[in-house]
Motif scaffolding. Structure first.
Motif, PDB file in Angstrom:
ATOM      1  N   LYS A  92       0.850  -1.176   0.000  1.00  0.00           N
ATOM      2  CA  LYS A  92       0.000   0.000   0.000  1.00  0.00           C
ATOM      3  C   LYS A  92       0.886   1.226   0.000  1.00  0.00           C
ATOM      4  CE  LYS A  92      -3.589   2.757   0.767  1.00  0.00           C
ATOM      5  NZ  LYS A  92      -4.601   3.035  -0.269  1.00  0.00           N
ATOM      6  N   ASP A  93       0.690   2.136  -0.957  1.00  0.00           N
ATOM      7  CA  ASP A  93       1.413   3.401  -1.010  1.00  0.00           C
ATOM      8  C   ASP A  93       0.561   4.515  -0.438  1.00  0.00           C
ATOM      9  OD1 ASP A  93       3.628   2.281  -2.106  1.00  0.00           O
ATOM     10  OD2 ASP A  93       3.310   3.018  -4.141  1.00  0.00           O
ATOM     11  N   THR A  94       1.157   5.330   0.405  1.00  0.00           N
ATOM     12  CA  THR A  94       0.478   6.488   0.979  1.00  0.00           C
ATOM     13  C   THR A  94       1.367   7.708   0.768  1.00  0.00           C
ATOM     14  OG1 THR A  94      -0.564   5.110   2.676  1.00  0.00           O
ATOM     15  CG2 THR A  94      -0.525   7.493   3.062  1.00  0.00           C
ATOM     16  N   VAL A  95       0.825   8.741   0.123  1.00  0.00           N
ATOM     17  CA  VAL A  95       1.575   9.970  -0.156  1.00  0.00           C
ATOM     18  C   VAL A  95       1.197  11.023   0.875  1.00  0.00           C
ATOM     19  CG1 VAL A  95       2.051  11.775  -1.846  1.00  0.00           C
ATOM     20  CG2 VAL A  95       1.679   9.419  -2.613  1.00  0.00           C
ATOM     21  N   VAL A  96       2.204  11.611   1.520  1.00  0.00           N
ATOM     22  CA  VAL A  96       1.978  12.663   2.505  1.00  0.00           C
ATOM     23  C   VAL A  96       2.772  13.904   2.094  1.00  0.00           C
ATOM     24  CG1 VAL A  96       1.575  11.017   4.366  1.00  0.00           C
ATOM     25  CG2 VAL A  96       3.894  11.859   3.954  1.00  0.00           C
ATOM     26  N   THR A  97       2.409  15.027   2.674  1.00  0.00           N
ATOM     27  CA  THR A  97       3.078  16.296   2.367  1.00  0.00           C
ATOM     28  C   THR A  97       3.658  16.902   3.635  1.00  0.00           C
ATOM     29  OG1 THR A  97       1.572  16.725   0.518  1.00  0.00           O
ATOM     30  CG2 THR A  97       2.814  18.609   1.391  1.00  0.00           C
ATOM     31  N   LEU A  98       4.943  17.244   3.583  1.00  0.00           N
ATOM     32  CA  LEU A  98       5.620  17.921   4.684  1.00  0.00           C
ATOM     33  C   LEU A  98       5.754  19.393   4.313  1.00  0.00           C
ATOM     34  CD1 LEU A  98       7.186  17.992   7.358  1.00  0.00           C
ATOM     35  CD2 LEU A  98       9.253  17.377   6.054  1.00  0.00           C
ATOM     36  N   ASN A  99       5.086  20.265   5.077  1.00  0.00           N
ATOM     37  CA  ASN A  99       5.131  21.700   4.811  1.00  0.00           C
ATOM     38  C   ASN A  99       6.253  22.363   5.612  1.00  0.00           C
ATOM     39  OD1 ASN A  99       2.832  21.816   3.064  1.00  0.00           O
ATOM     40  ND2 ASN A  99       1.533  21.501   4.878  1.00  0.00           N
ATOM     41  N   PRO A 100       6.813  23.456   5.080  1.00  0.00           N
ATOM     42  CA  PRO A 100       7.872  24.150   5.817  1.00  0.00           C
ATOM     43  C   PRO A 100       7.330  24.782   7.104  1.00  0.00           C
ATOM     44  CG  PRO A 100       7.222  25.400   3.878  1.00  0.00           C
ATOM     45  CD  PRO A 100       6.516  24.079   3.783  1.00  0.00           C
ATOM     46  N   LYS A 101       8.146  24.821   8.107  1.00  0.00           N
ATOM     47  CA  LYS A 101       7.789  25.447   9.384  1.00  0.00           C
ATOM     48  C   LYS A 101       8.290  26.889   9.383  1.00  0.00           C
ATOM     49  CE  LYS A 101       6.412  25.534  13.725  1.00  0.00           C
ATOM     50  NZ  LYS A 101       4.992  25.352  14.104  1.00  0.00           N
ATOM     51  N   ILE A 102       7.400  27.837   9.603  1.00  0.00           N
ATOM     52  CA  ILE A 102       7.777  29.249   9.683  1.00  0.00           C
ATOM     53  C   ILE A 102       7.924  29.615  11.161  1.00  0.00           C
ATOM     54  CG2 ILE A 102       7.188  31.611   9.038  1.00  0.00           C
ATOM     55  CD1 ILE A 102       7.643  29.673   6.709  1.00  0.00           C
ATOM     56  N   CYS A 103       9.099  30.017  11.545  1.00  0.00           N
ATOM     57  CA  CYS A 103       9.380  30.322  12.949  1.00  0.00           C
ATOM     58  C   CYS A 103       9.505  31.838  13.141  1.00  0.00           C
ATOM     59  CB  CYS A 103      10.659  29.634  13.407  1.00  0.00           C
ATOM     60  SG  CYS A 103      10.560  27.826  13.366  1.00  0.00           S
ATOM     61  N   ILE A 104       8.847  32.366  14.176  1.00  0.00           N
ATOM     62  CA  ILE A 104       8.862  33.807  14.481  1.00  0.00           C
ATOM     63  C   ILE A 104       9.362  33.975  15.917  1.00  0.00           C
ATOM     64  CG2 ILE A 104       7.493  35.895  14.713  1.00  0.00           C
ATOM     65  CD1 ILE A 104       5.524  34.674  12.710  1.00  0.00           C
ATOM     66  N   ALA A 105      10.307  34.875  16.089  1.00  0.00           N
ATOM     67  CA  ALA A 105      10.867  35.099  17.424  1.00  0.00           C
ATOM     68  C   ALA A 105       9.795  35.674  18.347  1.00  0.00           C
ATOM     69  CB  ALA A 105      12.048  36.051  17.349  1.00  0.00           C
ATOM     70  N   PRO A 106       9.711  35.226  19.608  1.00  0.00           N
ATOM     71  CA  PRO A 106       8.712  35.775  20.552  1.00  0.00           C
ATOM     72  C   PRO A 106       9.072  37.210  20.977  1.00  0.00           C
ATOM     73  CG  PRO A 106      10.183  34.252  21.668  1.00  0.00           C
ATOM     74  CD  PRO A 106      10.520  34.172  20.202  1.00  0.00           C
ATOM     75  N   CYS A 107       8.045  38.002  21.419  1.00  0.00           N
ATOM     76  CA  CYS A 107       8.256  39.378  21.886  1.00  0.00           C
ATOM     77  C   CYS A 107       9.037  39.368  23.194  1.00  0.00           C
ATOM     78  CB  CYS A 107       6.901  40.094  22.095  1.00  0.00           C
ATOM     79  SG  CYS A 107       7.060  41.771  22.708  1.00  0.00           S
ATOM     80  N   GLU A 108      10.129  40.134  23.264  1.00  0.00           N
ATOM     81  CA  GLU A 108      10.974  40.111  24.459  1.00  0.00           C
ATOM     82  C   GLU A 108      10.735  41.323  25.371  1.00  0.00           C
ATOM     83  OE1 GLU A 108      14.956  39.777  23.169  1.00  0.00           O
ATOM     84  OE2 GLU A 108      14.712  37.726  22.373  1.00  0.00           O
ATOM     85  N   SER A 109       9.907  42.327  24.956  1.00  0.00           N
ATOM     86  CA  SER A 109       9.672  43.518  25.797  1.00  0.00           C
ATOM     87  C   SER A 109       8.711  43.196  26.932  1.00  0.00           C
ATOM     88  CB  SER A 109       9.095  44.654  24.947  1.00  0.00           C
ATOM     89  OG  SER A 109       7.868  44.245  24.381  1.00  0.00           O
ATOM     90  N   LYS A 110       8.861  43.898  28.042  1.00  0.00           N
ATOM     91  CA  LYS A 110       7.990  43.689  29.181  1.00  0.00           C
ATOM     92  C   LYS A 110       6.708  44.496  29.007  1.00  0.00           C
ATOM     93  CE  LYS A 110      11.663  42.800  32.498  1.00  0.00           C
ATOM     94  NZ  LYS A 110      12.281  43.210  33.778  1.00  0.00           N
ATOM     95  N   CYS A 111       5.626  43.923  29.458  1.00  0.00           N
ATOM     96  CA  CYS A 111       4.322  44.587  29.313  1.00  0.00           C
ATOM     97  C   CYS A 111       4.010  45.409  30.577  1.00  0.00           C
ATOM     98  CB  CYS A 111       3.212  43.552  29.113  1.00  0.00           C
ATOM     99  SG  CYS A 111       3.429  42.619  27.587  1.00  0.00           S
TER     100      CYS A 111
END
Length: 598
Positions: free
Chosen positions: A570-589
């Motif tokens: 049995k063949d199963t085709v899957v798709t791996l999408n790129p991961k977009i990474c964004i740096a978290p906010c470092e300022s204090k609220c």
């Protein structure tokens, strides 16, 4: 003394240095007058063309005078490109200079290795090949251990072209076909075994030698088709298929033991050259054994055993003359039959034992030193079944033309319960006789066998007869597989994780299955990974591919889950999408203050 450079090999560097030195000397000729000046102008234009030509020749190849025109579309080049390579399907490794001990990994199909003319490749440790790999030999290949072939069928193919040489110190196992138009030398001083689906096709221009071996053994189901010259010290056809065709010359110096299928339509010689070979039989003999239906001895042209005893411990078909040299014996322990066959015994003892016989149509016999010229001892045969005649022997051969272009095929693999369809074809064939597992036989050209079972797996042989008495054979291998229940597959794709704004190379593809036993994962929407034999085992109800680099674009992967064989998956085709990474906010609220004025 004048030195002869005609056989010298100039490398890229030495040739360039020589030519540039010559150019410098020409340019430095003094220009004393107008004649010399005009010559100087003309020669500098010529020098420019010469320099350009030299540069092109140097950049285009590792040696200047060596032609590698046969090896084209090269993906990799050895040794200039290294000694270890990854061939990933439909890729070509070209060997264009002398080298040794190459290494490679092969994935996918359609890979090729090309050895150029004049180049020597020493490969003492063999290597692993994928099924269907092609090795084109135009130079000299010195091979130690044989090649291991993964995933057959089809066989890996070694094409030894005219003018090329393959020297091999061992044997060949399952999964190799040699097509020889040049020279193949088996150089071992011990036994040589070729087995399984091994095939040697020796063309009318090909020569095969095994003159130092104690015994050259054609193993179970291995095949030799000879249209050229094969010269062996000792030979045992264990349970293989030997076809010595009309233009073939097959020479065995000492001992010939035939237990398999031997169809002789050419020139077979046993001269008893006891000086050939480092070891092995010290006396000479020709023996036919008994391995059952489909593994018989059939001769349609003259055979001469000039020095050595001849014994039939298995049945034989003799449609031609057979001569035994002076002082050597003929013993029939099984039935020898045929049409227009004849034995000539020139001085030894001739015997038919109780289990033997000599029968057929227009069969002749002549023992030179026996009163009445019949058999010395006849314990199992009616004398009226043959004629005592002084014309016995090779002079009694009746000319015939064996069928050509003989093929056999099938619809293998066949699922249990299905129908096996056997096919055959030839030029000049008029009748057909099939044999195979479970005592199968048929006189149809293309028979079918319904309700296939596992016991029907094996080699099927068709013997095709021409309008005369000449025959030729072909074989086909049929595999019966269990009824296929395709696996059910549930796949999961995990994107890469992030460390800050950077994606990690830890993407993962995994799956679970209820009945699959092996699997492979390859890039792309079509599976290109290993077959069942080379696939990874499923030990915990599933499998995975980890440590995948974060892709730049969406990338497809194909998961193939096998259930017991290459035919069930049995063949199963899957798709791996790129991961977009964004740096978290470092300022204090800061808390938001709300003031309400009344």
């Amino acid at each position: 003394m004048k030195k002869d450079y005609t056989n010298q090999s100039l490398t890229k560097g030495s040739f360039a240095a020589y030519c540039l030195l010559l150019i410098f000397k020409i340019l430095c000729i003094p220009t004393k007058d107008s004649f010399h000046f005009n010559f100087y102008v003309r020669k500098t234009k010529w020098i420019h063309s010469l320099v350009f030509t030299i540069v092109v020749m140097i950049l285009s190849n590792g040696t200047v005078f060596q032609s590698h025109a046969q090896c084209t579309n090269c993906t990799y080049t050895a040794p200039s490109g290294g000694t270890n390579f990854n061939l990933n399907g439909n890729e070509t490794l070209c060997i264009t200079a002398n080298t040794s001990n190459l290494g490679w990994n092969m994935n996918g199909s359609g890979n090729k290795i090309c050895l150029a003319t004049g180049v020597v490749w020493d490969q003492p440790f063999g290597g692993n090949l994928q099924a269907g790999t092609v090795i084109e030999v135009y130079g000299t290949l010195n091979l130690g251990n044989g090649f291991n072939v993964n995933g057959t069928p089809p066989n890996a193919i070694i094409n030894v072209h005219a003018g090329a040489t393959l020297n091999h110190t061992g044997g060949f196992g399952n999964g190799v076909t040699i097509n020889n138009d040049g020279i193949v030398n088996f150089t071992s001083t011990s036994n040589i075994d070729v087995t399984g689906s091994f095939v040697l096709n020796n063309s009318s221009t090909g020569t095969v030698n095994a003159l130092t071996t104690t015994n050259f053994k054609l193993g179970n189901n291995a095949t030799i088709n000879n249209d050229g010259t094969i010269h062996l010290a000792n030979f045992e056809n264990e349970e293989g298929y030997l076809n010595n065709n009309a233009t073939g010359v097959f020479i065995v110096d000492r001992s010939m033991n035939n237990h398999g299928a031997f169809i002789n339509n050419g020139d077979f010689q046993l001269p008893c050259n006891t000086l050939s070979g480092a070891a092995g039989a010290t006396t000479c003999s020709f023996r036919v054994g008994d391995k059952g239906v489909g593994k018989e001895f059939i001769s349609n042209t003259c055979i001469k055993v000039l020095n050595g005893n001849v014994t039939f411990d298995g049945p034989g078909t003799l449609n031609s003359g057979f001569e035994i040299g002076d002082g050597y014996n003929l013993t029939l322990n099984k039935t020898v039959s045929g049409t227009n066959g004849s034995f000539l015994v020139k001085g030894g003892t001739s015997t038919i034992n109780l289990s033997g016989s000599y029968i057929g149509t227009n069969m002749k016999f002549y023992d030179v030193n026996t009163a009445g010229n019949s058999f010395d001892s006849n314990f199992g045969n009616n004398a009226s079944s043959f004629t005592v005649s002084s014309s016995a022997g090779c002079s009694a051969v009746v000319a015939c033309t064996p069928p050509t272009n003989v093929t056999a095929g099938s619809n293998s693999p066949v699922v249990e319960g299905g129908t096996i369809n056997l096919t055959s074809s030839s030029t000049g064939g008029t009748s057909y006789a099939w044999s195979g597992p479970n005592s199968f036989s048929s006189s149809l050209q293309n028979p079918s066998i319904a309700s296939a079972t596992a016991s029907m797996s094996g080699t099927y042989t068709v013997t095709i007869t021409s309008s005369g008495t000449c025959t030729a054979t072909a074989t086909t291998l049929v595999n019966i597989t269990t009824a296929c229940t395709p696996p059910t597959v549930t796949a999961t794709v995990n994107q890469a994780t992030c460390t800050g704004a950077v994606a990690n190379n830890d993407a993962k593809i995994s799956f679970t299955t209820s009945i699959g036993d092996k699997y492979g994962i390859s890039v792309g929407a079509t599976y290109t990974g290993s077959g069942y034999a080379g696939a990874a085992s499923i030990t915990t109800g599933g499998g995975n591919l980890t440590g995948i680099s974060n892709p730049n674009t969406s990338t497809q992967y194909t998961i193939r889950v096998f259930n017991g064989s290459d035919a069930c998956f049995k063949d199963t085709v899957v798709t791996l999408n790129p991961k977009i990474c964004i740096a978290p906010c470092e300022s204090k609220c800061n808390p938001l203050k709300v003031v309400i004025n009344h």
